[in-house]
Design an enzyme around this catalytic site. Sequence first.
Site, PDB file in Angstrom:
ATOM      1  N   ALA A   1       0.836  -1.206   0.000  1.00 30.97           N
ATOM      2  CA  ALA A   1       0.000   0.000   0.000  1.00 30.97           C
ATOM      3  C   ALA A   1       0.873   1.260   0.000  1.00 30.97           C
ATOM      4  O   ALA A   1       1.946   1.269   0.599  1.00 30.97           O
ATOM      5  CB  ALA A   1      -0.924  -0.001   1.216  1.00 30.97           C
TER       6      ALA A   1
ATOM      7  N   CYS B   1      12.438   4.045   3.118  1.00 24.72           N
ATOM      8  CA  CYS B   1      12.453   5.489   2.840  1.00 24.72           C
ATOM      9  C   CYS B   1      13.179   6.187   3.987  1.00 24.72           C
ATOM     10  O   CYS B   1      12.660   7.122   4.600  1.00 24.72           O
ATOM     11  CB  CYS B   1      11.042   6.044   2.642  1.00 24.72           C
ATOM     12  SG  CYS B   1       9.921   5.778   4.031  1.00 24.72           S
TER      13      CYS B   1
END
Length: 478
Positions: free
Chosen positions: A109, A228
Amino acid sequence: MQLPAEFITQMNTLMGEDRAKRLFDGLLEEPITAVRVNGKCSGMFPVSAASRVAWCASGWILEQRPNFTFDPLLHAGCYYVQEASSMFLHRVLSTYVNRPVMMLDMCAAPGGKTTVALDALPQGSMVVCNEPIKLRAQILAENIQKWGASGVMVTNNYPEQFAHSSLLFDVLLCDVPCSGEGMFRKDAEAVAGWSRQRVEQCAQLQREIVQTVWGRLRDGGLMIYSTCTFNTLENEENVRWIAEKLGAEVLAVPVEEAWQIMPSLLPGYKAPVYRFMPGYTKGEGLFMAVLKKHGEAPYVLDAEAERNTKKENGKARKQKATCAIDSKLTEPLTQWLRPAYKCVLRHQEDELMALPLPLAGSYDMAVKQGLKVLSAGVPVARIKGRDLVPHHALSLSRERALDLFPLVAVDYATAIDFLRCEAVRLPENTPKGFVLLTYRGVPLGFCKNIGNRANNLYPREWRIKSTHIPEEPTIFQL
């Protein structure tokens, strides 16, 4: 933005103060906006002076951020708003995957990297995209259906549930939960929630996820590990751990010096890894590494699919014979799809889905072994009593028959009304029955014209909730 003092110390130590200052200055700049154009809509966007994303041919950096919410083309799946750095997955897959494969996107997602994979993988490849959190999994399913590809299955399971299954994959993408340093300039909560303790907790969780699903990767298969974040604990040290403890080779990806992608920051560790950083590269922070699992796998997806064609067709015939659905009800579905789309039907609750043959076996195995599947292949229709209602996903699918449903072109205001699930007025000469609304030649979804009014069939859970009425259409140039 006030960066955590310990984070500043961390990056000064890893990069040196001069290079770290460039990162800190980059984090104070406005984030760039990038989109990736869907192949089903290529050629419809005018090109201007904006720059192309160097590592992904379908990616573009916009000169300014438009109001995407009120662009019908976004809701139609014509493009996906995505960080430019995340599109590097396209470069990785294009470099190393040259035959049809079965891929698992473990923490998928909202769907950006899955849609990259669907575009980058060779024709005939199949993708299982999974999200453990239910609400996020529903958003994932929405974005996948808008993209319109058929060789994809959306699931809602935790890694250990996959570990206990018999599913095997040629490519495994682990975009793992992380401390989020790479999102600092876009997310104030990421800054506020950062701590060294959180970094350490994330690094441990990442190892647990990778180790849990490692057995689902075929020998000789590829694991793409990404975060990230910037620190080496969650990045290089975990990559080294995977390679040494689980057995893998770290592979190099060809890049250009001008892209300013940062190599390893871990002293003494020279394996090829790729770190995107504001102030240096386009986009937000990203770390990615490619690992090849030791061993060789003779499995080839297209050959396997060919061998299983008769078996899958046999399963489909058996299912049709035992299913409590009237065969007269399902026969029209063959006309709703392209004749060249070779598929079998599966029935899940009130939905009928048409799955390409290579995916059908994985779907059957997933369901049999208790995995939760949200959608697979092309959701074609919903069953209402003894009637079939075309599924919204069919309107956006690349496998939809092009000449079956009457097309009704609508203007911008009508398109917005449709996307709000409000009543829409159709032209007087519109045929009765199911019609497909289009905006600028792109399908938006179905209405059922019953003469004196039209029933809006757009999914209510997807509707635009804002009451704001834009003064003019959102149209941007690439």
